[in-house]
Structures are given as structure tokens and as C-alpha cells.
Design an enzyme around this catalytic site. Structure first.
Site, PDB file in Angstrom:
ATOM      1  N   GLU A   7       0.824  -1.220   0.000  1.00 28.68           N
ATOM      2  CA  GLU A   7       0.000   0.000   0.000  1.00 28.68           C
ATOM      3  C   GLU A   7       0.855   1.265   0.000  1.00 28.68           C
ATOM      4  O   GLU A   7       0.467   2.283  -0.553  1.00 28.68           O
ATOM      5  CB  GLU A   7      -0.920  -0.019   1.217  1.00 28.68           C
ATOM      6  CG  GLU A   7      -1.880   1.146   1.272  1.00 28.68           C
ATOM      7  CD  GLU A   7      -2.978   0.934   2.300  1.00 28.68           C
ATOM      8  OE1 GLU A   7      -3.429   1.934   2.867  1.00 28.68           O
ATOM      9  OE2 GLU A   7      -3.390  -0.219   2.531  1.00 28.68           O
ATOM     10  N   LYS A   8       2.031   1.181   0.611  1.00 31.62           N
ATOM     11  CA  LYS A   8       2.879   2.369   0.719  1.00 31.62           C
ATOM     12  C   LYS A   8       4.347   1.949   0.742  1.00 31.62           C
ATOM     13  O   LYS A   8       4.659   0.771   1.034  1.00 31.62           O
ATOM     14  CB  LYS A   8       2.521   3.176   1.965  1.00 31.62           C
ATOM     15  CG  LYS A   8       2.552   2.389   3.267  1.00 31.62           C
ATOM     16  CD  LYS A   8       2.161   3.253   4.456  1.00 31.62           C
ATOM     17  CE  LYS A   8       0.683   3.381   4.618  1.00 31.62           C
ATOM     18  NZ  LYS A   8       0.029   2.157   5.146  1.00 31.62           N
ATOM     19  N   ASP A 102      -3.178  -2.744   3.263  1.00 29.71           N
ATOM     20  CA  ASP A 102      -3.486  -2.822   4.693  1.00 29.71           C
ATOM     21  C   ASP A 102      -4.632  -3.816   4.924  1.00 29.71           C
ATOM     22  O   ASP A 102      -5.504  -3.973   4.070  1.00 29.71           O
ATOM     23  CB  ASP A 102      -3.894  -1.442   5.223  1.00 29.71           C
ATOM     24  CG  ASP A 102      -2.687  -0.565   5.540  1.00 29.71           C
ATOM     25  OD1 ASP A 102      -1.553  -1.076   5.489  1.00 29.71           O
ATOM     26  OD2 ASP A 102      -2.881   0.630   5.829  1.00 29.71           O
ATOM     27  N   ASP A 104      -7.575  -4.040   5.936  1.00 25.64           N
ATOM     28  CA  ASP A 104      -8.909  -3.512   6.232  1.00 25.64           C
ATOM     29  C   ASP A 104      -9.647  -3.287   4.919  1.00 25.64           C
ATOM     30  O   ASP A 104      -9.144  -3.607   3.840  1.00 25.64           O
ATOM     31  CB  ASP A 104      -8.818  -2.221   7.055  1.00 25.64           C
ATOM     32  CG  ASP A 104      -8.064  -1.105   6.354  1.00 25.64           C
ATOM     33  OD1 ASP A 104      -7.750  -1.247   5.152  1.00 25.64           O
ATOM     34  OD2 ASP A 104      -7.778  -0.084   7.006  1.00 25.64           O
ATOM     35  N   TYR A 322      -1.086  -3.321  13.808  1.00 20.88           N
ATOM     36  CA  TYR A 322      -1.814  -2.446  12.879  1.00 20.88           C
ATOM     37  C   TYR A 322      -2.800  -1.544  13.631  1.00 20.88           C
ATOM     38  O   TYR A 322      -3.641  -2.042  14.376  1.00 20.88           O
ATOM     39  CB  TYR A 322      -2.559  -3.310  11.860  1.00 20.88           C
ATOM     40  CG  TYR A 322      -3.318  -2.519  10.826  1.00 20.88           C
ATOM     41  CD1 TYR A 322      -2.635  -1.737   9.903  1.00 20.88           C
ATOM     42  CD2 TYR A 322      -4.698  -2.548  10.782  1.00 20.88           C
ATOM     43  CE1 TYR A 322      -3.322  -1.006   8.953  1.00 20.88           C
ATOM     44  CE2 TYR A 322      -5.394  -1.818   9.832  1.00 20.88           C
ATOM     45  CZ  TYR A 322      -4.702  -1.049   8.919  1.00 20.88           C
ATOM     46  OH  TYR A 322      -5.377  -0.315   7.985  1.00 20.88           O
ATOM     47  N   ARG A 324      -5.271   0.787  12.553  1.00 21.56           N
ATOM     48  CA  ARG A 324      -6.633   1.114  12.094  1.00 21.56           C
ATOM     49  C   ARG A 324      -7.564  -0.084  12.245  1.00 21.56           C
ATOM     50  O   ARG A 324      -8.278  -0.465  11.323  1.00 21.56           O
ATOM     51  CB  ARG A 324      -6.606   1.593  10.644  1.00 21.56           C
ATOM     52  CG  ARG A 324      -5.933   2.942  10.461  1.00 21.56           C
ATOM     53  CD  ARG A 324      -5.787   3.276   8.982  1.00 21.56           C
ATOM     54  NE  ARG A 324      -5.330   4.638   8.767  1.00 21.56           N
ATOM     55  CZ  ARG A 324      -4.071   5.025   8.846  1.00 21.56           C
ATOM     56  NH1 ARG A 324      -3.137   4.125   9.164  1.00 21.56           N
ATOM     57  NH2 ARG A 324      -3.729   6.274   8.638  1.00 21.56           N
TER      58      ARG A 324
END
Length: 668
Positions: A7-8, A102, A104, A322, A324
């Protein structure tokens, strides 16, 4: 070739470190012996703007609403075009792709939408990274899952994204245009979650403004039994005169007469009921992001965004899992790490955490360890990495403390106490007494006073009593109290309200239905929504406690919108549907059809919205708009704000509309 798409960049770097073979950094990706790792920057693709569906939508017009895309479009974000080309070329070369977004809903979508956009046909696996320490990453690499298992999670994220577009794009235009027709020169952003959140603050402020203080009396008496003096509280009868609507004694004369009657009675009091029950209070669960944000707000005064940012830093330093996460449970297999994690915490340069860890029992299995409660992520806990506590900032230390404290509590026994409830009768009046004797402090040793909720009618220690015992009455008193206005929201308490939204719904039938819903918004977006409302001038923070107060545009927006969008009922129900969709129990197209009809209905309502006029000169022709100074071919003139629905116009005369004196009503 196996291709990991993270993701990043920071996550990509950590994955690459844990793959075998030499590591070589290239432009936009990392070469390793175990495959290539590349990355995005959040959402590489963005949703199309209305004018990208049809150029006519560039101009906001009532007659064009609602705007309902028949086929949804995505575009590569300008800032991500180079990286998108790199990812596309790598996908072409790959034989297998590993989705490393991530764990989610949004993390699932932002990689999936890229794969769908390029029409990928190659096999895709999913890695779930709940922590970035080496042990956790290597374990996750060894337990890849088929990405198709998360198809429903992607559908839920798509539904959320498209529903937000339908509500935001259509209702923001509809109600901004309606406000402008009434003379308000403003843009009013309407959001599926944002607007009911703002309305909570507006309604709370009006409750405070309309609050009228009232006095009431709490009647209590001291009794003695076997050398123990205790307090019991008066319990009014159903037909007791002098009570207010909340069942409190509000009549001073009746309170005084009651005291005199109690004092004058010569007979001793009698125990009419006494029962003792052993109760067990399980360990407080580990933390989700929301519970961490609320707890940090109460204990340290931190706003939710600061808590999220700090938890993210701790995660990226590999110290916590994690951030979130909306889950408060832990996978059963992870209890194997308890000895190591508790050992690390025991060596911290923090007196309390070190002492608590030393007394923890790793073999204790609290209710937190439950695989059935785990989805893509789990509660936020410390990782197996040793923490250099002294190297953290004060905020980082405080957030790490809360996360570690909640983890340690899982390895203390349950809290056990005897709860005694007694009812006494004296002078024909009933009194109740509640007391508890702690048998095992258990996990509350870790939380201390923070774990206790002191109740107003708690009588403290009670003597041993049985039904029929005669008790000596000693004295009675009536304490005068005053009702208090509700407290203003802070960012932390507003976030808690968003999470416990069932308390604020308008329809009482929904309360029970929504109690198990995880609120409105997501763990990752709630803090952002509150921050955005403040930055856009709809809320402002006041005093050192940072109480949130609505501004004039907030009142305007909430007052002109219908209940369907300002009360959280529908939004909370939609969140429930999104959760069902993630579990495969709801359909994307059906949900979006409902959202489109909802948006269309509210666009129609906007045309008849009651909005206070804002302007010095009300239109004498339609009486629904105000005259505004404009520039025309022949110079300045005054026209109605409701043009073209109303075509009234007047010449300008000394910066005023040139109207007969009798027609300048509404001036001021």
C-alpha cells in the site's frame, strides 16, 4: 516472478527485508531473491468527477440533479501516474501477484481496484500484515491466502466509496444551490457520515442553550447494625407526590416533611430483603483504534487524529500492531508470543508496566483470545520487538503505555466480588443499600481507579444482614442537588458518540437493532471527519478542554437539511449493510440502487427547503429570494438570487436597487 504490491513504500521496504536473497532498490520497486516488491501511495486511482461523466455537470444546476453514473469511472491520480506505469509493467512480467494492502476494507480495495483496472488475469494471493516486525512478516509470508477470499470485503469498500459519491456530489450541489437562491454565498458540503456527525454537535449545543436548571433532593439515611454504620438511599413509591419527570424528588416541603417523619419514628428499621451474589468481571478487552482514541482523550486530552498518527508511528517502528483496527480480540495462536512480549515489557524503563508484567501469568486465557471474532485484523497490542521506552516522545510513551496496559491485563485473573443488595423499611418508607466486597482484585490491579465506576447509590461496605433483622436508624438528610446541562462534545467524546451511534438515533425501534453496529464511519475515517469539520469552519474548539462548538454555517446546514440526512438512523443502518456485505450477506447493486433513490428523493426535497433569506433586499416579486448586485451588458443591476426561476431585476441607484419605496420590504 512473484510480485508484491504494498500500500505504501514503508510497508514495501519491510516486506523486502524479510524476503530471501540480495536486495536491490530500483526506481519504484525493490528486487529480492524472493520476488519483486512495489508499492502504491494510498489510492492510485481516483473516482471521476461529475464533469468527467458529462461536461455539462461542470456547472452546478438544479435541473441536472440527481447525477447517477450508469457505469462508474476511475482515473489515475496525477501524482501517481509514474508509479502506476511501473506497477503496470511489473504486473505484465509477473507470474503471481501478492496483494499487500493494509488488512482492512480500504486496504483491500486500493490494490484490487488497480488489478481490476488493468484487467489482471494472473493469480493473486493475499498477505495480511497486522504487524511489521520480522517475525510477524515472515509468518504472514508463509501463510498467504487466496485473494478471492476477500472479494466481499472489496465489494463493501466499493459500496462505501460509491455511496459517499452519490450522497456527497448530489446533496452538496442540491443544498448549496438552495442556499444560494436564498442569498447565502457559501458552499455546503453534505456527507453520509459527516453531516449526521455535525448535527450531533448542533443539537447538543441547542440542548445546552435551552437548558433550565432545576433543583432536586437526594434523601439518604444512616443505619447501624452490629457496630457497622452504613448509608441507604430512599426509594420513592410509584404514587409518590413531588417527583419530577425523571423520578427525582423536586419538592422541598415534601423532602422536609419526609425527614421529620423519619426522625420522629421510634420503631427500628427492618430488613425486608438482603441478597448477596458472587459476580465476576472479565478482563477489559484489548484496544481497537476507537477505544484507544477515547481512552487517550480522557486520560491525556489527546485529539483522535493525534492518537491515530502516533499509533501509526509506533506501528511503523514495529513496536505495536496495525492501528486502524476495529477489532478488540486476538487470534488464539498469538498467545504463544505472550511470554516474550511480557518479558520485554518487564524490562521497560517504566515502573508500572515493568511491575505489572512481572506479576502477569502468561497461561491465563482471557476472553480476548477468540479466532471467531477475528477478521482481517485484530486488536492493537505490543509486538515481540523490544521497546526503547526512553527514546519515544511523550505522546508515543503515553499511547504505548495504554496499548501495553490493555495487553498485560489479559494475563491477570478475572475480578471477583460479592455484590450485596439490601432493602430496609423505616417509618413506612423504603431504603436501598448496595455494597460489594472484593474477593479477588484480578485485572483491576492493572487499571486501579480507572477501572472503577463509582455509582451515586453505592453504600460502600455493608454488614452481614438477613431478612427480618432489626436495624437502628441513626439520622436522615436531604442533599440538595441541581440538574446539569449536558457537556459539550470534545473530539474524543464525539468520536465515542460516532462509535455508539445507537444512543442518538431518532427512531426508538432502531436503537436495539443498531446497538451491535460498529457506529458510523470507520476506525480510520472518524478522526479525519472531525478534523475536516473543524478545518472547514463548521466546528471550532474552545477553552483548554477543546470543547467543540458549531459555527453559523453549521446551523444553516443542519437546519435546512431533512432528518433523513441529519439524524444517524439511515447512515448507521447503511453501515450495518456494509458490514453484512463484507460477510457476503448483502448485494452491491441493490445497496447502490437504494442510495441512488435516497439521493434523488433528497434532491427533490432541496427544492422546497425552508431557508432563511440572507440579504438587505428581499425580492418583491417571488418573496423567496434576495436581490443581488450584478454586472450586465449595460452596467450594474440588481437581480433575484433565484434566477432563472425568478427574473426580477432592478436598476442600480447609488448601490441600491431602484424600487418604489413601498416595494422595498424585507430590507435590513
Amino acid at each position: 516472478m512473484r510480485l508484491y504490491i504494498a500500500e505504501k513504500p514503508s510497508m514495501a521496504a519491510e516486506i523486502a527485508k524479510c524476503l530471501p536473497g540480495p536486495v536491490g532498490r530500483k526506481d519504484g520497486y525493490i528486487n529480492t531473491g524472493g520476488g519483486i516488491v512495489t508499492w502504491g501511495y494510498g489510492h492510485i486511482l481516483r473516482q471521476a468527477e461529475p464533469d468527467e461523466y458529462d461536461p455539462k455537470y461542470e456547472r452546478w444546476r438544479v435541473e441536472d440533479l440527481p447525477i447517477i453514473p450508469q457505469s462508474w469511472k476511475l482515473f489515475v491520480a496525477d501524482s501517481c501516474k509514474k508509479q502506476f506505469e511501473i506497477i503496470t509493467n511489473l504486473i505484465d512480467q509477473a507470474t503471481e501477484i501478492v496483494h499487500a494492502g493494509d488488512p482492512d476494507r480500504e486496504g483491500q480495495l486500493l490494490i484490487d481496484e488497480v488489478l481490476d483496472y488493468v484487467n489482471n488475469q494472473k493469480p493473486v494471493r493475499r498477505i495480511l500484515l497486522n504487524a511489521l516486525d520480522e517475525q510477524s512478516i515472515k509468518k504472514a509470508i508463509g501463510n498467504l491466502r487466496d485473494n478471492q477470499e476477500f472479494y466481499n470485503l472489496k465489494q463493501s469498500a466499493l459500496a462505501r466509496s460509491r455511496a459517499d459519491w452519490l450522497i456527497g456530489m448530489n446533496l452538496s450541489r442540491a443544498y448549496t444551490l438552495a442556499a444560494q437562491q436564498a442569498g447565502h454565498r457559501t458552499t455546503l458540503p453534505v456527507g453520509r457520515v459527516k453531516t449526521p456527525t455535525l448535527a450531533l454537535v448542533v443539537r447538543r449545543e441547542r440542548e445546552i442553550e435551552g437548558f433550565k436548571q432545576a433543583d432536586y433532593f437526594t434523601v439518604k439515611a444512616d443505619f447501624q447494625h452490629e457496630d457497622t454504620v452504613f448509608t441507604a438511599y430512599w426509594k420513592p413509591r410509584e404514587d409518590q407526590p413531588g417527583l419530577d419527570t425523571e423520578g427525582r424528588l423536586a419538592d422541598k416541603a415534601i423532602a422536609q416533611a419526609l425527614l421529620e417523619a423519619l426522625q420522629a419514628a421510634v420503631e427500628p428499621a427492618t430488613v425486608v430483603l438482603c441478597e448477596t451474589t458472587e459476580k465476576k468481571e472479565p478482563q477489559r478487552l484489548p484496544l481497537s483504534l476507537s477505544t484507544l482514541q477515547v481512552m487517550a482523550g480522557k486520560k491525556f486530552g489527546y485529539d483522535p487524529q493525534a492518537v491515530l498518527d502516533t499509533a501509526q508511528k509506533l506501528y511503523e517502528r514495529k513496536l505495536t500492531t496495525y492501528p486502524r483496527s476495529d477489532c478488540e480480540y486476538l487470534p488464539e495462536s498469538q498467545q504463544d508470543d505472550a511470554v516474550r512480549i511480557l518479558g520485554n515489557l518487564g524490562g521497560l524503563a517504566h515502573q508500572e508496566l515493568a511491575a505489572w508484567s512481572g506479576k502477569a501469568e502468561p497461561a491465563i486465557r482471557s476472553r480476548a483470545w477468540n479466532d471467531k471474532k477475528i477478521t482481517a485484523h485484530h486488536a492493537i497490542i505490543p509486538t515481540v520487538e523490544r521497546c526503547n521506552f526512553a527514546a519515544l516522545t511523550e505522546t508515543e510513551r503515553n499511547i504505548y503505555f495504554l496499548i501495553a496496559q490493555s495487553y498485560i491485563a489479559q494475563f491477570y485473573p478475572v475480578h471477583v466480588y460479592d455484590q450485596t443488595r439490601a432493602e430496609l423499611e423505616h417509618a413506612g418508607e423504603r431504603f436501598t443499600a448496595n455494597g460489594r466486597i472484593i474477593k479477588e482484585l484480578g485485572w483491576k490491579e492493572v487499571y486501579g481507579a480507572d477501572a472503577e465506576e463509582k455509582k451515586e447509590d453505592d453504600s460502600g461496605m455493608l454488614p452481614s444482614m438477613t431478612k427480618g433483622d432489626q436495624i437502628e436508624f441513626m439520622r436522615a438528610s436531604a442533599e440538595k442537588k441541581s440538574t446539569k446541562a449536558p457537556s459539550r462534545f470534545t473530539a474524543a467524546t464525539l468520536l465515542a458518540a460516532m462509535k455508539e451511534i445507537h444512543k442518538y438515533v431518532k427512531n426508538p425501534d432502531f436503537k436495539k437493532q443498531l446497538k451491535d453496529v460498529s457506529g458510523i464511519g470507520t476506525e480510520a475515517t472518524r478522526a479525519t471527519i472531525i478534523k475536516e469539520l473543524t478545518e472547514r469552519g463548521f466546528l471550532r474548539e474552545e477553552t483548554k478542554k477543546k470543547y467543540l462548538k458549531p459555527t453559523e454555517p453549521a446551523y444553516l446546514l443542519v437546519d435546512m437539511l431533512p432528518d433523513e440526512i441529519t439524524y444517524p438512523d439511515f447512515t448507521a443502518l447503511w453501515e450495518n449493510i456494509l458490514n453484512q456485505m463484507a460477510e457476503g450477506n448483502a448485494n452491491l447493486d441493490t445497496f447502490l440502487g437504494q442510495q441512488a433513490r435516497f439521493a434523488a428523493g433528497l434532491c427533490t426535497k432541496a427544492k422546497g427547503a425552508t431557508i432563511p433569506l440572507k440579504g438587505d433586499y428581499h425580492c418583491p416579486r417571488c418573496r423567496k429570494g434576495v436581490l443581488q448586485l450584478r454586472n450586465g451588458k449595460h452596467g450594474k443591476f440588481w437581480g433575484c438570487s433565484r434566477y432563472p426561476a425568478c427574473r426580477a431585476s432592478f436598476d442600480d441607484k447609488n448601490d441600491k436597487p431602484d424600487m418604489p419605496p413601498g416595494r422595498q420590504q424585507g430590507q435590513g
